[in-house]
Design an enzyme around this catalytic site. Sequence first.
Site, PDB file in Angstrom:
ATOM      1  N   CYS A 139       0.808  -1.223   0.000  1.00 25.92           N
ATOM      2  CA  CYS A 139       0.000   0.000   0.000  1.00 25.92           C
ATOM      3  C   CYS A 139       0.837   1.266   0.000  1.00 25.92           C
ATOM      4  O   CYS A 139       0.342   2.338  -0.349  1.00 25.92           O
ATOM      5  CB  CYS A 139      -0.939   0.008   1.204  1.00 25.92           C
ATOM      6  SG  CYS A 139      -2.189  -1.291   1.161  1.00 25.92           S
ATOM      7  N   HIS A 149      -9.033   3.974  -1.644  1.00 27.10           N
ATOM      8  CA  HIS A 149      -7.638   3.522  -1.498  1.00 27.10           C
ATOM      9  C   HIS A 149      -7.213   2.737  -2.737  1.00 27.10           C
ATOM     10  O   HIS A 149      -7.206   1.500  -2.733  1.00 27.10           O
ATOM     11  CB  HIS A 149      -7.545   2.652  -0.243  1.00 27.10           C
ATOM     12  CG  HIS A 149      -6.184   2.110   0.058  1.00 27.10           C
ATOM     13  ND1 HIS A 149      -5.016   2.606  -0.483  1.00 27.10           N
ATOM     14  CD2 HIS A 149      -5.799   1.082   0.878  1.00 27.10           C
ATOM     15  CE1 HIS A 149      -3.981   1.915  -0.017  1.00 27.10           C
ATOM     16  NE2 HIS A 149      -4.432   0.989   0.800  1.00 27.10           N
ATOM     17  N   CYS A 167       0.479   2.219   6.623  1.00 28.37           N
ATOM     18  CA  CYS A 167       0.777   0.808   6.852  1.00 28.37           C
ATOM     19  C   CYS A 167       0.881   0.079   5.518  1.00 28.37           C
ATOM     20  O   CYS A 167       0.311   0.504   4.512  1.00 28.37           O
ATOM     21  CB  CYS A 167      -0.297   0.169   7.728  1.00 28.37           C
ATOM     22  SG  CYS A 167      -1.974   0.324   7.086  1.00 28.37           S
TER      23      CYS A 167
END
Length: 382
Positions: free
Chosen positions: A89, A338, A368
Amino acid sequence: MPEAYIVEALRTPVGRRGGGLSSLHPNDLGARVLAALMAKTGVDPAAVDDVIFGCVDQMGAQAGNVARNAWLGAGMPEAVPATTIDRQCGSSQQAVHFAAQAVMSGTQDLVIAGGVEVMSLVPLASPAVVGRREGMGFPYGGDGWANRYGDQEISQFRGAELIAEKWNISREDMEWLAFDSHQRATAATSDGLFADEVVPVGDATADEGPRPDSSLEKMAALRPLREGGRLTAAVSSQISDGASALLIASEKAVRVHGLTPLARIHTMAVVGSDPVFMLTGPIPATEAILAKAGLSIDEIDLFEVNEAFASVVLAWLKESGAAWEKTNVLGGAIALGHPLGATGARLMTTLVHHLGRTGGRYGLQTMCEGGGMANAIVIERI
């Protein structure tokens, strides 16, 4: 050491899965933001030394070095190289780090950092099966892994649940944060606060994720993602499509090309963390970067902490002592979405523009990452 400056930062709207951006080839989506970046800065594309894009699901249409293909798809010079990276990510935040490091090393002067992800193209497994072992196709496996971590479930969903349990974060706490994220994103959109950073793509002119009609009552009625769990879809980041890009320049390039920087890269850090909890990395990453930068948490004016799950941000708030009033002030991934490999540069784009708008000095971004990692970066407004 030479300085690295953020000259411009742009992004596409973030589309919902199956929404307004889902029919675009990832190359074309990435090309839109690259073309817009070059047009807005006025820099000759041939002067760019490298293009670094993040992309997590590098399969199908996103395989074959999507950064290079998007650059060429934008009609840019063939002589300019490009590469695609995967730090889960945090991929496009890592792209910003790599671009800044290239400039600060003195080996390059103009580097584009960004990312693209069309999650609508990628098959998704449900939370109930995503952590199950599937033979050689399962990433968290092999004899060495099994000897170290056993046969337990390894997944972001379990990690987010474990975080909620360890930090005693209730479902109600998470729903409150998610509701506020939607309220902030809706207000920011209505007030035109994303206008300077968003590049329209066809009919898509605004983020599709924010829900003005979101309510705590609606969230409370949702079923948990797993039996007996606290997480629901409402407190999780949205599955999204999008692209983002920043131009990182040296002091020499700023002077030669007549550019006006928005901010300078102050400090960067990246850490590893427990891969079972998986999503706790922003806590040690924030500690590490503040120590490295010689700053206190109270000296930071704005924070962007990726809302992969509400429990991640709430645990970070408890451990860091940061104020929620300074964190994700225009909404986070729960509301805005996202798009994996594009999110890090999307967060940085929003951060640098809002830092300039509010007159703050320092902004801190952290997120994260799968496998138990986290990037952190401090920027300073010029």
